[in-house]
Scaffold this motif. Structure first.
Motif, PDB file in Angstrom:
ATOM      1  N   VAL A   1       1.734 -11.932  12.351  1.00  0.00           N
ATOM      2  CA  VAL A   1       2.380 -11.066  11.367  1.00  0.00           C
ATOM      3  C   VAL A   1       1.402 -10.899  10.209  1.00  0.00           C
ATOM      4  N   VAL A   2       1.144  -9.653   9.840  1.00  0.00           N
ATOM      5  CA  VAL A   2       0.172  -9.370   8.787  1.00  0.00           C
ATOM      6  C   VAL A   2       0.804  -8.468   7.727  1.00  0.00           C
ATOM      7  N   ASP A   3       0.132  -8.367   6.597  1.00  0.00           N
ATOM      8  CA  ASP A   3       0.599  -7.424   5.580  1.00  0.00           C
ATOM      9  C   ASP A   3       0.003  -6.048   5.883  1.00  0.00           C
ATOM     10  N   ASN A   4       0.124  -5.133   4.984  1.00  0.00           N
ATOM     11  CA  ASN A   4      -0.326  -3.769   5.247  1.00  0.00           C
ATOM     12  C   ASN A   4      -1.765  -3.509   4.835  1.00  0.00           C
ATOM     13  N   GLY A   5      -2.584  -4.547   4.738  1.00  0.00           N
ATOM     14  CA  GLY A   5      -3.994  -4.349   4.431  1.00  0.00           C
ATOM     15  C   GLY A   5      -4.657  -3.517   5.518  1.00  0.00           C
TER      16      GLY A   5
ATOM     17  N   PHE B   1      -6.105  -4.988   8.747  1.00  0.00           N
ATOM     18  CA  PHE B   1      -5.222  -5.453   9.816  1.00  0.00           C
ATOM     19  C   PHE B   1      -4.751  -4.326  10.732  1.00  0.00           C
ATOM     20  N   HIS B   2      -4.990  -3.110  10.345  1.00  0.00           N
ATOM     21  CA  HIS B   2      -4.491  -1.966  11.103  1.00  0.00           C
ATOM     22  C   HIS B   2      -5.657  -1.116  11.603  1.00  0.00           C
TER      23      HIS B   2
END
Length: 67
Positions: free
Chosen positions: A46-50, A53-54
């Motif tokens: 689970v990652v943040d919206n940085g 990470f996408h």
């Protein structure tokens, strides 16, 4: 943690370190008294919206590391 800016490369390098067993840890750092037994690939990440990470690049790198 580093002085490098966030990128798919720095994230993948961090995760690779987390995945691998730390067999030389106590050898390299004698002051550590216990083994570090945590390692392996997680079931879910689970990652943040940085932006780092996408990206397709991160996904491809992680698939390669999971082999």
């Amino acid at each position: 943690m580093s002085f490098e800016p966030p990128s798919h490369f720095t994230v993948a390098r961090c995760l690779k370190h987390a995945f691998l067993p730390k067999v030389r840890l106590r050898q390299d750092y004698p002051a550590i008294k216990n083994d570090w037994i945590a390692h392996g690939v997680m079931r879910e990440l689970v990652v943040d919206n940085g932006a780092e990470f996408h990206s397709d690049s991160l996904e491809k790198r992680l698939l390669f590391l999971g082999r």
